[in-house]
Design a protein around this motif. Structure first.
Motif, short mmCIF file in Angstrom:
data_model
loop_
_atom_site.label_atom_id
_atom_site.label_comp_id
_atom_site.label_asym_id
_atom_site.label_seq_id
_atom_site.Cartn_x
_atom_site.Cartn_y
_atom_site.Cartn_z
N TRP A 36 -8.71 6.54 8.01
CA TRP A 36 -8.16 7.44 7.01
C TRP A 36 -7.83 8.81 7.60
O TRP A 36 -6.93 9.50 7.11
CB TRP A 36 -9.12 7.55 5.82
CG TRP A 36 -8.80 6.49 4.80
CD1 TRP A 36 -9.44 5.31 4.62
CD2 TRP A 36 -7.72 6.52 3.86
NE1 TRP A 36 -8.82 4.59 3.63
CE2 TRP A 36 -7.77 5.31 3.14
CE3 TRP A 36 -6.72 7.44 3.57
CZ2 TRP A 36 -6.86 5.01 2.13
CZ3 TRP A 36 -5.81 7.14 2.57
CH2 TRP A 36 -5.88 5.94 1.86
N ALA A 37 -8.52 9.21 8.66
CA ALA A 37 -8.14 10.45 9.35
C ALA A 37 -6.74 10.32 9.91
O ALA A 37 -5.96 11.29 9.92
CB ALA A 37 -9.14 10.77 10.45
N ALA A 38 -6.39 9.13 10.40
CA ALA A 38 -5.05 8.89 10.92
C ALA A 38 -4.00 9.03 9.82
O ALA A 38 -2.82 9.27 10.10
CB ALA A 38 -4.96 7.50 11.55
N ALA A 39 -4.44 8.87 8.57
CA ALA A 39 -3.54 9.02 7.43
C ALA A 39 -3.57 10.44 6.88
O ALA A 39 -2.93 10.73 5.86
CB ALA A 39 -3.92 8.03 6.33
N GLY A 40 -4.32 11.32 7.55
CA GLY A 40 -4.39 12.71 7.12
C GLY A 40 -5.39 12.98 6.01
O GLY A 40 -5.32 14.01 5.35
N PRO B 217 0.83 -1.21 0.00
CA PRO B 217 0.00 0.00 0.00
C PRO B 217 0.86 1.25 0.00
O PRO B 217 2.02 1.23 0.44
CB PRO B 217 -0.80 -0.13 1.30
CG PRO B 217 0.07 -0.97 2.19
CD PRO B 217 0.78 -1.93 1.27
N GLY B 218 0.30 2.36 -0.49
CA GLY B 218 0.99 3.63 -0.39
C GLY B 218 1.10 4.06 1.05
O GLY B 218 0.52 3.44 1.96
N ASP B 219 1.84 5.13 1.28
CA ASP B 219 2.10 5.57 2.66
C ASP B 219 0.81 5.90 3.40
O ASP B 219 0.63 5.50 4.56
CB ASP B 219 3.01 6.81 2.64
CG ASP B 219 4.42 6.47 2.20
OD1 ASP B 219 4.78 5.28 2.22
OD2 ASP B 219 5.16 7.41 1.82
N GLN B 220 -0.12 6.61 2.75
CA GLN B 220 -1.38 6.97 3.43
C GLN B 220 -2.22 5.74 3.68
O GLN B 220 -2.80 5.56 4.76
CB GLN B 220 -2.14 8.00 2.61
CG GLN B 220 -1.51 9.38 2.62
CD GLN B 220 -2.33 10.38 1.84
OE1 GLN B 220 -2.82 10.11 0.76
NE2 GLN B 220 -2.47 11.59 2.40
N ALA B 221 -2.32 4.85 2.67
CA ALA B 221 -3.10 3.62 2.85
C ALA B 221 -2.49 2.77 3.95
O ALA B 221 -3.21 2.17 4.76
CB ALA B 221 -3.15 2.84 1.54
N ALA B 222 -1.15 2.71 4.00
CA ALA B 222 -0.49 1.93 5.05
C ALA B 222 -0.81 2.49 6.43
O ALA B 222 -1.03 1.74 7.39
CB ALA B 222 1.02 1.93 4.81
N ALA B 223 -0.87 3.82 6.54
CA ALA B 223 -1.20 4.44 7.82
C ALA B 223 -2.64 4.11 8.22
O ALA B 223 -2.93 3.84 9.40
CB ALA B 223 -1.01 5.95 7.75
N ALA B 224 -3.56 4.13 7.24
CA ALA B 224 -4.96 3.80 7.53
C ALA B 224 -5.10 2.35 7.97
O ALA B 224 -5.81 2.03 8.93
CB ALA B 224 -5.82 4.06 6.29
N ILE B 225 -4.39 1.46 7.29
CA ILE B 225 -4.44 0.04 7.64
C ILE B 225 -3.83 -0.20 9.02
O ILE B 225 -4.36 -0.98 9.83
CB ILE B 225 -3.72 -0.80 6.57
CG1 ILE B 225 -4.51 -0.76 5.25
CG2 ILE B 225 -3.55 -2.24 7.03
CD1 ILE B 225 -3.76 -1.34 4.07
N ALA B 226 -2.74 0.49 9.31
CA ALA B 226 -2.10 0.34 10.62
C ALA B 226 -3.05 0.77 11.74
O ALA B 226 -3.15 0.11 12.79
CB ALA B 226 -0.81 1.16 10.67
N ARG C 152 -12.09 4.91 -3.32
CA ARG C 152 -10.69 5.13 -2.95
C ARG C 152 -10.51 6.52 -2.34
O ARG C 152 -10.58 7.52 -3.05
CB ARG C 152 -9.80 4.97 -4.17
CG ARG C 152 -8.31 5.17 -3.92
CD ARG C 152 -7.51 4.66 -5.09
NE ARG C 152 -7.68 3.21 -5.24
CZ ARG C 152 -7.43 2.55 -6.36
NH1 ARG C 152 -7.01 3.19 -7.44
NH2 ARG C 152 -7.61 1.24 -6.41
N PRO C 153 -10.26 6.61 -1.05
CA PRO C 153 -9.94 7.89 -0.44
C PRO C 153 -8.55 8.37 -0.86
O PRO C 153 -7.70 7.57 -1.26
CB PRO C 153 -9.97 7.62 1.07
CG PRO C 153 -10.67 6.30 1.21
CD PRO C 153 -10.36 5.54 -0.04
N GLY C 154 -8.34 9.66 -0.78
CA GLY C 154 -7.00 10.20 -0.97
C GLY C 154 -6.51 10.21 -2.39
O GLY C 154 -5.33 10.39 -2.65
#
Length: 358
Positions: A280-284, A241-250, A355-357
């Motif tokens: 997704w908020a956690a991913a900004g 996943p991209g950085d934002q998607a990885a943050a959302a998944i985490a 798809r967000p973001g």
């Protein structure tokens, strides 16, 4: 948010030598003090059919509660926005009132100065002057005073009009706030009514029946997942996943095991869209509060394009959502009585993917 108890249940029946008497209704107690109904091991067709009917009724109740939860969340969002708008308008009105008072004080000072001059119009006072220099100086002061007075009057009028507009807007937003709160109350009552009915229905089953119902539910979900993997599943393989998607998944992964609660968006409990919104908020990235708005407003992609971090929207009414984590799995908050968990992405009827973001 929406809840899925699985697809239609199925289980092979067993033949019987002679017609059996009809089973007692769920929760009935026979002469030996035992509850009527199927046990986890009998599998008789009538028992399977009865459990299927229970499953369908439960599914209907939880789906109705989920739709009401979406309505509650939407109304709550409107109410929050309207309350903030009203607070801002009241602040603007208060500032405008203070400005109006200052302008009125200035106007009063001008009126008092005019009174002290004898109340004569400036033009008349000029004609009475014998000194040409005073006359010219007076003309300049008069023109300046007139411009200042005109500006003052204009500002007074604009300030009063602005206050009237703010007041009218405040009334309008107050009406919308009242309506949103009424919708919230109605949705809250509907949710509680449906969940109480579902709880009563489940409690009417014997422990063995509840276990059997759960087994059938999980089995049907596995079947649906296998069918999806064999037909429409994305070939994401080991895609990173991209950085934002990885943050959302985490973020979603950290919430595993927390309870479902309708209307909740953390930190100790979630409903389905509350989880995806906060992930997704956690991913900004800001996404709408409800699964229906997530489906309506976010960019749609095909199932073939599915990648980690996407949101999968379920059911024809877009009443459930899960966060795709890759390799055919999602993290989601299923329904009351369950916890945030990992599930097969194809274990529920898919409406589409967003798809967000970007």
């Amino acid at each position: 948010m929406a809840v899925c108890l699985g697809l239609l249940l199925s289980a092979p029946g067993t033949a019987v030598a002679a017609p059996a008497p009809p089973p007692p209704p769920p929760g009935a107690v026979d002469d030996n003090g035992a509850r009527g109904g199927a046990t986890a091991g009998d599998g008789a067709p009538a028992d399977v059919a009865r459990l299927e009917d229970v499953r369908l009724r439960l599914d209907g109740l939880y789906r109705e509660a989920a739709r009401a939860t979406d309505a509650f969340n939407a109304a709550e969002e409107v109410a929050t926005t309207q309350a903030a708008t009203i607070a801002d308008l009241h602040e603007r009105i208060e500032l405008g009132q203070r400005r109006l008072e200052r302008l009125k004080d200035r106007a009063g000072a001008a009126a008092r100065a005019h009174y002290r001059s004898g109340g004569l119009p400036p033009g008349i006072r000029l004609t009475l002057s014998d000194d040409p220099a005073n006359f010219l100086d007076g003309v300049e002061r008069t023109m300046t005073d007139q411009r200042a007075l005109h500006t003052l009057i204009t500002r007074l009028g604009r300030t009063q009009e602005t206050l009237r507009t703010h007041a009218a807007n405040a009334v309008s937003h107050q009406e919308e706030l009242t309506e949103a709160r009424a919708e919230k109350d109605a949705a809250r009552k509907e949710i509680r009514r449906k969940l109480a009915a579902a709880e009563e229905l489940e409690e009417s089953l014997a422990a063995e029946e509840r276990a059997r119902l759960r087994e059938l539910e999980e089995g049907s979900q596995r079947d649906a997942q296998e069918a999806w993997l064999g037909s429409r599943a994305p070939e994401d393989g080991g895609a990173r996943p991209g950085d934002q998607a990885a943050a959302a998944i985490a973020y979603a992964t950290e919430q595993l095991g927390l309870p479902y609660e309708w209307g909740a968006e953390g930190p100790r409990s979630f409903d389905c869209s509350g989880l995806t919104q906060q992930a997704w908020a956690a991913a900004g990235v800001t996404v709408p509060r409800t699964s229906q708005e997530q489906w309506r407003t976010l960019r749609r992609v095909s199932e073939a394009e599915l990648r980690p971090g996407d949101l999968i929207i379920y059911h024809a009414d877009a009443s459930h959502v899960g966060l795709y984590t890759g390799k055919g799995s999602i993290i989601h908050a299923p329904r009351p009585g369950r916890t945030v968990t990992v599930a097969g992405a194809g274990s529920m009827p898919i409406l589409g993917v967003v798809r967000p973001g970007g």
